[in-house]
Motif scaffolding. Structure first.
Motif, PDB file in Angstrom:
ATOM      1  N   VAL A  78       0.848  -1.193   0.000  1.00 50.58           N
ATOM      2  CA  VAL A  78       0.000   0.000   0.000  1.00 50.58           C
ATOM      3  C   VAL A  78       0.884   1.244   0.000  1.00 50.58           C
ATOM      4  CG1 VAL A  78      -1.885   1.221   1.134  1.00 50.58           C
ATOM      5  CG2 VAL A  78      -1.736  -1.273   1.305  1.00 50.58           C
ATOM      6  N   GLU A  79       0.648   2.129  -0.937  1.00 50.07           N
ATOM      7  CA  GLU A  79       1.418   3.361  -1.065  1.00 50.07           C
ATOM      8  C   GLU A  79       0.522   4.577  -0.894  1.00 50.07           C
ATOM      9  OE1 GLU A  79       4.883   1.934  -4.141  1.00 50.07           O
ATOM     10  OE2 GLU A  79       2.954   2.568  -5.010  1.00 50.07           O
ATOM     11  N   GLY A  95     -13.201  15.337  -5.875  1.00 50.09           N
ATOM     12  CA  GLY A  95     -11.945  14.636  -5.663  1.00 50.09           C
ATOM     13  C   GLY A  95     -11.991  13.732  -4.444  1.00 50.09           C
ATOM     14  N   CYS A  96     -10.879  13.048  -4.178  1.00 47.08           N
ATOM     15  CA  CYS A  96     -10.835  12.140  -3.043  1.00 47.08           C
ATOM     16  C   CYS A  96      -9.411  12.032  -2.516  1.00 47.08           C
ATOM     17  CB  CYS A  96     -11.340  10.750  -3.432  1.00 47.08           C
ATOM     18  SG  CYS A  96     -10.303   9.885  -4.655  1.00 47.08           S
ATOM     19  N   THR A  97      -9.277  11.650  -1.251  1.00 54.41           N
ATOM     20  CA  THR A  97      -7.982  11.378  -0.641  1.00 54.41           C
ATOM     21  C   THR A  97      -7.999   9.939  -0.143  1.00 54.41           C
ATOM     22  OG1 THR A  97      -7.860  13.679   0.131  1.00 54.41           O
ATOM     23  CG2 THR A  97      -6.280  12.121   1.070  1.00 54.41           C
ATOM     24  N   PRO A  98      -7.534   9.005  -0.940  1.00 55.53           N
ATOM     25  CA  PRO A  98      -7.526   7.591  -0.523  1.00 55.53           C
ATOM     26  C   PRO A  98      -6.657   7.380   0.710  1.00 55.53           C
ATOM     27  CG  PRO A  98      -7.144   7.801  -2.893  1.00 55.53           C
ATOM     28  CD  PRO A  98      -6.990   9.172  -2.302  1.00 55.53           C
ATOM     29  N   ASP A  99      -7.050   6.418   1.554  1.00 54.49           N
ATOM     30  CA  ASP A  99      -6.198   6.055   2.685  1.00 54.49           C
ATOM     31  C   ASP A  99      -4.944   5.348   2.189  1.00 54.49           C
ATOM     32  OD1 ASP A  99      -7.865   7.141   4.599  1.00 54.49           O
ATOM     33  OD2 ASP A  99      -9.000   5.283   4.871  1.00 54.49           O
ATOM     34  N   GLY A 100      -5.032   4.793   0.990  1.00 53.26           N
ATOM     35  CA  GLY A 100      -3.867   4.149   0.394  1.00 53.26           C
ATOM     36  C   GLY A 100      -4.173   3.691  -1.013  1.00 53.26           C
ATOM     37  N   LEU A 101      -3.142   3.492  -1.821  1.00 49.32           N
ATOM     38  CA  LEU A 101      -3.294   3.013  -3.185  1.00 49.32           C
ATOM     39  C   LEU A 101      -2.435   1.767  -3.378  1.00 49.32           C
ATOM     40  CD1 LEU A 101      -3.097   6.413  -5.122  1.00 49.32           C
ATOM     41  CD2 LEU A 101      -5.157   5.090  -4.619  1.00 49.32           C
ATOM     42  N   VAL A 102      -2.980   0.814  -4.139  1.00 46.67           N
ATOM     43  CA  VAL A 102      -2.271  -0.429  -4.426  1.00 46.67           C
ATOM     44  C   VAL A 102      -2.100  -0.542  -5.934  1.00 46.67           C
ATOM     45  CG1 VAL A 102      -2.294  -2.942  -4.218  1.00 46.67           C
ATOM     46  CG2 VAL A 102      -3.274  -1.532  -2.397  1.00 46.67           C
ATOM     47  N   GLY A 103      -0.863  -0.416  -6.409  1.00 47.21           N
ATOM     48  CA  GLY A 103      -0.623  -0.466  -7.851  1.00 47.21           C
ATOM     49  C   GLY A 103      -1.407   0.620  -8.555  1.00 47.21           C
ATOM     50  N   ASP A 104      -1.894   0.291  -9.752  1.00 50.24           N
ATOM     51  CA  ASP A 104      -2.666   1.283 -10.504  1.00 50.24           C
ATOM     52  C   ASP A 104      -4.119   0.855 -10.693  1.00 50.24           C
ATOM     53  OD1 ASP A 104      -2.304  -0.804 -12.244  1.00 50.24           O
ATOM     54  OD2 ASP A 104      -1.366   0.373 -13.839  1.00 50.24           O
ATOM     55  N   LYS A 105      -4.558  -0.175  -9.940  1.00 56.48           N
ATOM     56  CA  LYS A 105      -5.921  -0.662 -10.124  1.00 56.48           C
ATOM     57  C   LYS A 105      -6.748  -0.745  -8.839  1.00 56.48           C
ATOM     58  CE  LYS A 105      -5.011  -3.346 -14.306  1.00 56.48           C
ATOM     59  NZ  LYS A 105      -5.125  -4.673 -14.961  1.00 56.48           N
ATOM     60  N   ARG A 106      -6.081  -0.588  -7.666  1.00 54.36           N
ATOM     61  CA  ARG A 106      -6.792  -0.748  -6.402  1.00 54.36           C
ATOM     62  C   ARG A 106      -6.570   0.449  -5.481  1.00 54.36           C
ATOM     63  NH1 ARG A 106      -8.403  -6.135  -6.055  1.00 54.36           N
ATOM     64  NH2 ARG A 106      -9.264  -5.718  -3.988  1.00 54.36           N
ATOM     65  N   GLY A 107      -7.503   0.605  -4.538  1.00 54.42           N
ATOM     66  CA  GLY A 107      -7.373   1.613  -3.504  1.00 54.42           C
ATOM     67  C   GLY A 107      -7.844   1.022  -2.186  1.00 54.42           C
ATOM     68  N   VAL A 108      -7.594   1.738  -1.088  1.00 57.51           N
ATOM     69  CA  VAL A 108      -7.952   1.240   0.238  1.00 57.51           C
ATOM     70  C   VAL A 108      -8.641   2.331   1.049  1.00 57.51           C
ATOM     71  CG1 VAL A 108      -7.109   0.216   2.382  1.00 57.51           C
ATOM     72  CG2 VAL A 108      -5.937  -0.286   0.227  1.00 57.51           C
ATOM     73  N   GLU A 109      -9.735   1.964   1.693  1.00 52.54           N
ATOM     74  CA  GLU A 109     -10.413   2.837   2.645  1.00 52.54           C
ATOM     75  C   GLU A 109     -10.450   2.116   3.982  1.00 52.54           C
ATOM     76  OE1 GLU A 109     -12.049   5.977   4.416  1.00 52.54           O
ATOM     77  OE2 GLU A 109     -11.422   5.956   2.304  1.00 52.54           O
TER      78      GLU A 109
END
Length: 216
Positions: A78-79, A95-109
């Protein structure tokens, strides 16, 4: 969330507040309140910061731990987390502020409920439709994830539920995959354009000191 991130959010409808404009038949009081908030931000008026209660402090303190254990449990990296989190702009009004991003296809809340019972309720969910049906709070989280998918143009979002005591004693945390739904993206966009137009009318009225009727 850093200073630049806060600045970027001003006047924009963010993923965390999308549910306020997702009414069923007619705009609600919550819808108009959000629009007014965004209007005064665009006019350069800022309200004092909210007091952070115990539940909010609990969430902020435990989010890094939740992300760390999420990586351990899933093997995913998670980046863009914590102070490195990034506000993703969508056009000039959202817009949004993700808690984290995984690669270029996933995100995390990540959600870290203060109440253990709420944590258990969230962690028991099996399908994304279950989150959407879980009352007002569930809808809020669902639309937050779905709009984050839209704004970041990603395919999947991990809705993570975490409580430190449950993980410490039972190595247990919740993970629900939210997939993008094109029909719901269309619904979000319809409401966003509508709300943005209303906000612009409010701003225009103030700037022009007009008595023109706002709602048409």
């Amino acid at each position: 969330m850093g200073f630049l991130d806060t600045e970027a959010r001003i006047g924009r409808i963010t993923a965390s507040s999308i549910s306020d404009i997702m009414y069923d038949k007619a705009p609600t009081e919550t819808y108009y309140t959000l629009c007014m908030e965004k209007a005064y931000e665009r006019l350069g008026i800022m309200k004092p910061p909210n007091f952070e209660g115990d539940a909010i402090v609990h969430g902020n303190e435990n989010e890094p731990m939740a992300l760390m254990f999420f990586e351990i449990e899933t093997g995913l990296k998670v980046e863009k987390t914590g102070s490195e989190s990034e506000f993703i702009k969508y056009q000039d009004f959202a817009g949004c502020t993700p808690d984290g991003l995984v690669g270029d296809k996933r995100g995390v809340e990540v959600k870290c409920p203060y109440n253990p019972a709420i944590f258990l309720k969230q962690s028991m969910l099996k399908k994304q439709e279950d989150l959407k049906k879980m009352g007002t709070v569930g809808k809020k989280y669902y639309w937050q994830c779905q709009s984050s998918l839209l704004f970041s143009n990603r395919e999947a979002w991990d809705f993570v539920s975490f409580h430190p005591e449950f993980y410490k004693k039972h190595k247990f945390m919740g993970r629900l995959e939210i997939l993008s739904v094109m029909e719901e993206w269309e619904q979000i966009l319809t409401r966003l354009y509508e709300a943005n137009n209303y906000i612009n009318k409010v701003v225009e009225r103030v700037l022009n000191k007009s008595t023109t009727k706002i709602i048409t």
